[in-house]
Design a protein around this motif. Sequence first.
Motif, PDB file in Angstrom:
ATOM      1  N   GLU A   1      37.713  49.859  37.022  1.00 17.81           N
ATOM      2  CA  GLU A   1      37.150  50.789  36.045  1.00 17.81           C
ATOM      3  C   GLU A   1      35.624  50.768  36.045  1.00 17.81           C
ATOM      4  O   GLU A   1      34.993  51.358  35.158  1.00 17.81           O
ATOM      5  CB  GLU A   1      37.706  50.480  34.652  1.00 17.81           C
ATOM      6  N   GLY A   2      35.046  50.109  37.030  1.00 19.00           N
ATOM      7  CA  GLY A   2      33.611  50.210  37.247  1.00 19.00           C
ATOM      8  C   GLY A   2      32.751  49.200  36.510  1.00 19.00           C
ATOM      9  O   GLY A   2      33.234  48.297  35.827  1.00 19.00           O
TER      10      GLY A   2
ATOM     11  N   LEU B   1      35.084  38.138  39.304  1.00 19.18           N
ATOM     12  CA  LEU B   1      35.244  38.547  40.699  1.00 19.18           C
ATOM     13  C   LEU B   1      36.470  39.417  40.929  1.00 19.18           C
ATOM     14  O   LEU B   1      36.434  40.377  41.698  1.00 19.18           O
ATOM     15  CB  LEU B   1      35.331  37.311  41.596  1.00 19.18           C
ATOM     16  N   SER B   2      37.569  39.101  40.269  1.00 15.15           N
ATOM     17  CA  SER B   2      38.839  39.755  40.552  1.00 15.15           C
ATOM     18  C   SER B   2      39.096  40.933  39.621  1.00 15.15           C
ATOM     19  O   SER B   2      38.392  41.151  38.635  1.00 15.15           O
ATOM     20  CB  SER B   2      39.978  38.746  40.429  1.00 15.15           C
ATOM     21  N   ASN B   3      40.142  41.669  39.937  1.00 16.71           N
ATOM     22  CA  ASN B   3      40.578  42.796  39.112  1.00 16.71           C
ATOM     23  C   ASN B   3      41.907  42.489  38.435  1.00 16.71           C
ATOM     24  O   ASN B   3      42.608  43.379  37.977  1.00 16.71           O
ATOM     25  CB  ASN B   3      40.715  44.054  39.982  1.00 16.71           C
ATOM     26  N   THR B   4      42.237  41.206  38.352  1.00 14.72           N
ATOM     27  CA  THR B   4      43.549  40.806  37.861  1.00 14.72           C
ATOM     28  C   THR B   4      43.741  41.128  36.392  1.00 14.72           C
ATOM     29  O   THR B   4      44.748  41.720  36.000  1.00 14.72           O
ATOM     30  CB  THR B   4      43.750  39.296  38.089  1.00 14.72           C
ATOM     31  N   PHE B   5      42.801  40.758  35.568  1.00 15.17           N
ATOM     32  CA  PHE B   5      42.907  40.987  34.128  1.00 15.17           C
ATOM     33  C   PHE B   5      41.816  41.916  33.620  1.00 15.17           C
ATOM     34  O   PHE B   5      42.086  42.931  32.988  1.00 15.17           O
ATOM     35  CB  PHE B   5      42.867  39.659  33.365  1.00 15.17           C
ATOM     36  N   PHE B   6      40.563  41.567  33.897  1.00 12.29           N
ATOM     37  CA  PHE B   6      39.447  42.399  33.459  1.00 12.29           C
ATOM     38  C   PHE B   6      39.178  43.478  34.495  1.00 12.29           C
ATOM     39  O   PHE B   6      38.877  43.188  35.649  1.00 12.29           O
ATOM     40  CB  PHE B   6      38.203  41.547  33.239  1.00 12.29           C
ATOM     41  N   LYS B   7      39.276  44.735  34.079  1.00  9.34           N
ATOM     42  CA  LYS B   7      39.140  45.876  34.985  1.00  9.34           C
ATOM     43  C   LYS B   7      37.740  46.478  34.980  1.00  9.34           C
ATOM     44  O   LYS B   7      37.407  47.273  35.851  1.00  9.34           O
ATOM     45  CB  LYS B   7      40.142  46.973  34.602  1.00  9.34           C
TER      46      LYS B   7
ATOM     47  N   LYS C   1      37.881  44.508  29.313  1.00 12.92           N
ATOM     48  CA  LYS C   1      36.449  44.526  29.638  1.00 12.92           C
ATOM     49  C   LYS C   1      35.872  43.119  29.542  1.00 12.92           C
ATOM     50  O   LYS C   1      36.099  42.406  28.572  1.00 12.92           O
ATOM     51  CB  LYS C   1      35.695  45.439  28.664  1.00 12.92           C
ATOM     52  N   ILE C   2      35.112  42.722  30.559  1.00 11.96           N
ATOM     53  CA  ILE C   2      34.367  41.467  30.520  1.00 11.96           C
ATOM     54  C   ILE C   2      32.881  41.815  30.460  1.00 11.96           C
ATOM     55  O   ILE C   2      32.433  42.787  31.082  1.00 11.96           O
ATOM     56  CB  ILE C   2      34.682  40.564  31.734  1.00 11.96           C
TER      57      ILE C   2
ATOM     58  N   SER D   1      34.108  31.491  34.267  1.00 18.78           N
ATOM     59  CA  SER D   1      34.682  32.840  34.281  1.00 18.78           C
ATOM     60  C   SER D   1      34.512  33.514  35.639  1.00 18.78           C
ATOM     61  O   SER D   1      34.611  34.740  35.748  1.00 18.78           O
ATOM     62  CB  SER D   1      34.033  33.710  33.193  1.00 18.78           C
ATOM     63  N   ALA D   2      34.290  32.713  36.672  1.00 14.97           N
ATOM     64  CA  ALA D   2      34.037  33.276  37.996  1.00 14.97           C
ATOM     65  C   ALA D   2      35.176  34.171  38.465  1.00 14.97           C
ATOM     66  O   ALA D   2      34.957  35.299  38.903  1.00 14.97           O
ATOM     67  CB  ALA D   2      33.790  32.152  39.004  1.00 14.97           C
ATOM     68  N   ASN D   3      36.421  33.699  38.371  1.00 18.61           N
ATOM     69  CA  ASN D   3      37.548  34.505  38.830  1.00 18.61           C
ATOM     70  C   ASN D   3      37.718  35.763  37.984  1.00 18.61           C
ATOM     71  O   ASN D   3      38.034  36.838  38.506  1.00 18.61           O
ATOM     72  CB  ASN D   3      38.839  33.683  38.800  1.00 18.61           C
ATOM     73  N   ASP D   4      37.495  35.648  36.672  1.00 18.71           N
ATOM     74  CA  ASP D   4      37.592  36.823  35.801  1.00 18.71           C
ATOM     75  C   ASP D   4      36.573  37.889  36.185  1.00 18.71           C
ATOM     76  O   ASP D   4      36.851  39.093  36.091  1.00 18.71           O
ATOM     77  CB  ASP D   4      37.365  36.415  34.342  1.00 18.71           C
TER      78      ASP D   4
END
Length: 258
Positions: free
Chosen positions: A89-90, A49-55, A127-128, A44-47
Motif C-alpha cells: 500500500e506504499g 521490511l516485509s509485507n506480512t502484516f504491515f502493508k 500501517k507502521i 521492528s526490522a521484519n515488520d
Amino acid sequence: MKNFFLKSVLICFILFSCSSENENTEMPAEMVDVTTNRQPTGSSANDLLSNTFFKKLVVEIGYIEGFKPSQTAINNFKSFIESRINKSEGIEFITKQIPATGKTTYTINEIDEIEKQHRTQYNLGNKIAVWALFVNGKSSGDTNTKATLGSAYFNTSFVIYQETINGFSDSAFEPNRTVLETSVINHEFGHILGLTNLGTELQSDHEDPQNPKHCIEEDCLMFFALETGQGMVNMLSGGQVPTLDAQCLADLKANGGK
C-alpha cells in the motif's frame, strides 16, 4: 580551514536495549498504543521490511524551525526506503515544523520528550510508522574530538543533528551537504532495519568485531568509518552516498526485504 582533529564525527549512537506540510489526521497519541513504537532499535526490522502484516509505511519528519533537511535528501531517503522494503500500500511522507526549543544541546531523553509532544503517526492497523526528528544544536554526548550526527534510539525513531551536519559540510575539504545528509539518514535507518546484527540476522560473518553493529566492509553504508571525520571525508570524497554492500543486502532480503 577547520581543524579535522576537532571533526571526529560519530554518525550513530545506538541504544541497544513526499508530502509537504500536512496536518495530523490520526487519532491523538493517547488514544493509540504508542508502546509498539517504543521498543529496542532493530526490533521492528521484519515488520518494516516485509509485507506480512504491515502493508503501508508512514514516515513522519519533524524538524525544528529553520533546520528542515533538503528536499533532495528527503527524496533520496524515500528512494532508499523504496528500494529495500515491501509495502503493497506504499510509503507516505509527512513533514511538520516544530517550534524552536531554545536549546543548544540535547540529551536522548530530551529528544524523546520532543517526540512525545510532537509525533502524531504511530502503528495502527496495517500501517507502521517511523519518526525522524531533525534538530538544531548538538548532542549532549559531544566532546572536543567527537560530534554526533545522528542516533537511532527506538525501533521506529531516530534523530538527526541537522545543525551539526550543516557545520561539517559545504566548506573546503568537507562533504557536500546533501550527500552528508543522505548518508547520515540512510545509515540511521539502516539501524532501524536491524543492521548490522541489530535485529536482522546475519547471513554471513560480516559484523565488525571491533565496532559492533557495523559492517566490516569498508565501502558499505554501515561501515564504522562513517563515524569518524577522516573516514567520512574519505568515504564521501567521490561525491556519492555509500550504498549497502552485498552482505548487508543479503541480510535484509532474508528478513523480508528486497
